[in-house]
Design a protein around this motif. Structure first.
Motif, mmCIF file in Angstrom:
data_model
loop_
_atom_site.group_PDB
_atom_site.id
_atom_site.type_symbol
_atom_site.label_atom_id
_atom_site.label_comp_id
_atom_site.label_asym_id
_atom_site.label_seq_id
_atom_site.Cartn_x
_atom_site.Cartn_y
_atom_site.Cartn_z
ATOM 1 N N LEU A 57 0.820 -1.211 0.000
ATOM 2 C CA LEU A 57 0.000 0.000 0.000
ATOM 3 C C LEU A 57 0.855 1.263 0.000
ATOM 4 O O LEU A 57 0.557 2.231 -0.710
ATOM 5 C CB LEU A 57 -0.923 -0.004 1.222
ATOM 6 C CG LEU A 57 -2.044 -1.051 1.214
ATOM 7 C CD1 LEU A 57 -2.779 -1.062 2.541
ATOM 8 C CD2 LEU A 57 -3.025 -0.788 0.087
ATOM 9 N N VAL A 58 1.922 1.256 0.783
ATOM 10 C CA VAL A 58 2.797 2.427 0.833
ATOM 11 C C VAL A 58 3.493 2.636 -0.503
ATOM 12 O O VAL A 58 3.596 3.755 -1.010
ATOM 13 C CB VAL A 58 3.811 2.277 1.981
ATOM 14 C CG1 VAL A 58 4.878 3.361 1.910
ATOM 15 C CG2 VAL A 58 3.096 2.347 3.324
ATOM 16 N N ARG A 59 3.948 1.569 -1.119
ATOM 17 C CA ARG A 59 4.644 1.674 -2.403
ATOM 18 C C ARG A 59 3.689 2.060 -3.519
ATOM 19 O O ARG A 59 4.090 2.699 -4.500
ATOM 20 C CB ARG A 59 5.338 0.365 -2.741
ATOM 21 C CG ARG A 59 6.577 0.118 -1.937
ATOM 22 C CD ARG A 59 7.756 0.970 -2.413
ATOM 23 N NE ARG A 59 8.290 0.440 -3.644
ATOM 24 C CZ ARG A 59 8.323 1.077 -4.800
ATOM 25 N NH1 ARG A 59 7.816 2.294 -4.884
ATOM 26 N NH2 ARG A 59 8.840 0.522 -5.869
ATOM 27 N N ALA A 60 2.417 1.687 -3.400
ATOM 28 C CA ALA A 60 1.459 2.050 -4.443
ATOM 29 C C ALA A 60 1.268 3.553 -4.515
ATOM 30 O O ALA A 60 1.090 4.105 -5.606
ATOM 31 C CB ALA A 60 0.118 1.355 -4.192
ATOM 32 N N TYR A 61 1.316 4.216 -3.385
ATOM 33 C CA TYR A 61 1.142 5.669 -3.389
ATOM 34 C C TYR A 61 2.473 6.398 -3.519
ATOM 35 O O TYR A 61 2.590 7.338 -4.302
ATOM 36 C CB TYR A 61 0.429 6.103 -2.111
ATOM 37 C CG TYR A 61 0.129 7.592 -2.072
ATOM 38 C CD1 TYR A 61 -0.995 8.102 -2.712
ATOM 39 C CD2 TYR A 61 0.968 8.480 -1.411
ATOM 40 C CE1 TYR A 61 -1.269 9.464 -2.697
ATOM 41 C CE2 TYR A 61 0.701 9.838 -1.383
ATOM 42 C CZ TYR A 61 -0.416 10.330 -2.029
ATOM 43 O OH TYR A 61 -0.672 11.682 -2.019
ATOM 44 N N HIS A 62 3.455 5.989 -2.769
ATOM 45 C CA HIS A 62 4.737 6.684 -2.750
ATOM 46 C C HIS A 62 5.718 5.993 -3.691
ATOM 47 O O HIS A 62 6.538 5.180 -3.274
ATOM 48 C CB HIS A 62 5.312 6.718 -1.328
ATOM 49 C CG HIS A 62 4.465 7.474 -0.358
ATOM 50 N ND1 HIS A 62 4.499 8.845 -0.243
ATOM 51 C CD2 HIS A 62 3.552 7.040 0.542
ATOM 52 C CE1 HIS A 62 3.657 9.241 0.694
ATOM 53 N NE2 HIS A 62 3.061 8.164 1.185
ATOM 54 N N GLY A 63 5.626 6.309 -4.958
ATOM 55 C CA GLY A 63 6.654 5.867 -5.887
ATOM 56 C C GLY A 63 6.445 4.504 -6.497
ATOM 57 O O GLY A 63 7.378 3.705 -6.547
ATOM 58 N N ASP A 64 5.212 4.192 -6.948
ATOM 59 C CA ASP A 64 5.020 2.909 -7.621
ATOM 60 C C ASP A 64 5.717 2.863 -8.973
ATOM 61 O O ASP A 64 5.884 1.789 -9.552
ATOM 62 C CB ASP A 64 3.523 2.623 -7.797
ATOM 63 C CG ASP A 64 2.850 3.646 -8.685
ATOM 64 O OD1 ASP A 64 3.245 4.824 -8.619
ATOM 65 O OD2 ASP A 64 1.930 3.281 -9.437
ATOM 66 N N PHE A 65 6.133 4.020 -9.506
ATOM 67 C CA PHE A 65 6.838 4.083 -10.781
ATOM 68 C C PHE A 65 8.345 3.867 -10.610
ATOM 69 O O PHE A 65 9.081 3.860 -11.593
ATOM 70 C CB PHE A 65 6.596 5.447 -11.443
ATOM 71 C CG PHE A 65 6.692 6.592 -10.493
ATOM 72 C CD1 PHE A 65 7.896 7.178 -10.203
ATOM 73 C CD2 PHE A 65 5.562 7.061 -9.847
ATOM 74 C CE1 PHE A 65 7.999 8.218 -9.303
ATOM 75 C CE2 PHE A 65 5.642 8.114 -8.950
ATOM 76 C CZ PHE A 65 6.866 8.687 -8.674
ATOM 77 N N ILE A 66 8.814 3.725 -9.370
ATOM 78 C CA ILE A 66 10.227 3.476 -9.090
ATOM 79 C C ILE A 66 10.441 1.978 -8.967
ATOM 80 O O ILE A 66 9.678 1.282 -8.294
ATOM 81 C CB ILE A 66 10.665 4.186 -7.793
ATOM 82 C CG1 ILE A 66 10.325 5.682 -7.853
ATOM 83 C CG2 ILE A 66 12.151 4.004 -7.550
ATOM 84 C CD1 ILE A 66 10.588 6.419 -6.554
#
Length: 320
Positions: A57-66
């Motif tokens: 969930l955290v990665r989906a919002y904060h930088g899923d393109f990284i």
């Protein structure tokens, strides 16, 4: 962007976007059907499953393109900083403190202790994402120059963004305090006429000729009154649907909308009861803490010379 259907209702993962579909997913995760899924107080899931869900969930919002490997290697701090103020010794002898000039310091220390007791400690958990907030594409989205972070990334790659007056096409750059970014007004969708306005039925709004005749009549009847500028003379600013809950500017950004530019003033920080990093989750809640626990155990520890050469641009000193 790894997943094409990033706004899928089934996953309901909030993203950095002003899309109505994303707004629905944000509501669903906050107070809808999926809100109980991130309440791990009484959960049958194992600790590993809780950390995995929180990390996703955290990665989906904060930088899923990284890329995940790049995120773990370069965008995570070694430790979470301690932003609590240093405790000073509180002396009991008030006359001695007044003679030594410590009264003001004591008042500040008492106020800090009162704030910590009332509001709690500073939510340092969200500071694990401070490096992501330094990215130039995320900063453009925070300054409300793009509808989503994906659009902000395209603006940078296509050469519509200036960094300190020079064209910059690397969306992975991390800004330094004092850096100024400028966006081409022709590339900002807020300043373009929406397609829906062309399909409005006639008769609801007066035409330009009617506005001109009305203004001329008013000027003849009241020559001493200064008329407000007409709609055609103002800069068009068209918000996307349902954008009002998202219009905010973080404290570390100084934005100038007339010039379509912004300055990265400083790195984001936190204080008791408040975090400067926008996030759809509690800044120091279970989701952020479990995500940090996941990465603190799974992140790589060593960095070779070849890996150091592939580090995304990390600006240390800003300038114009």
């Amino acid at each position: 962007m790894r997943d094409a259907n990033i706004f899928a209702f089934r996953k309901a993962m909030p993203r950095m976007s002003w899309s109505p579909r994303n707004l629905y997913n944000l509501w669903k995760r906050s107070c809808g059907a999926e809100a109980e899924a991130i309440n791990f107080t009484r959960s049958p899931k194992t600790l590993f499953q809780q950390r995995w869900i929180s990390k996703a969930l955290v990665r989906a919002y904060h930088g899923d393109f990284i890329n995940e490997k790049i995120f773990k290697r370069w965008y995570l701090p070694d430790t979470l900083p301690d932003v609590r103020p240093r405790q000073h010794a509180l002396y009991s002898n008030g006359d001695l403190d007044a003679f030594a000039g410590r009264t003001e310091q004591l008042e500040r220390a008492k106020k800090r202790a009162y704030d910590e007791q009332k509001k709690g400690l500073a939510p340092v958990g969200s500071l694990m994402l401070a490096e992501v907030e330094r990215r130039i594409d995320v900063f453009i989205f925070r300054c409300c120059f793009a509808h989503s972070v994906y659009e902000a990334r395209r603006l940078v790659i296509h050469g519509s963004v200036l960094l300190n007056g020079k064209k910059h096409t690397d969306a992975n750059t991390r800004l330094a305090p004092g850096d100024m970014i400028s966006v081409d007004p022709a590339a900002i969708r807020f300043l373009q006429n929406p397609e829906s306005s062309k399909a409005e039925p006639e008769g609801e709004q007066p035409s330009d000729s009617e506005l001109k005749t009305e203004s001329s009549d008013l000027s003849q009847s009241m020559p001493s009154v200064k008329l407000a500028p007409t709609k055609s003379s103002l800069t068009p600013f068209n918000l996307p649907p349902y954008a009002s809950p998202f219009i905010f500017i973080p404290a570390y950004a100084e934005v100038s909308f007339p010039t379509c530019s912004a300055i990265y003033v400083r790195h984001p920080t936190a204080r008791p009861g408040y975090s400067e990093i926008p996030t759809p989750y509690d800044a120091d809640g279970e989701v952020i803490r479990l995500a940090w626990e996941w990465y603190s155990k799974m992140r790589p520890r060593t960095r070779s010379k070849s890996q150091m050469a592939r580090e995304p641009e990390n600006r240390r000193v800003g300038g114009h």
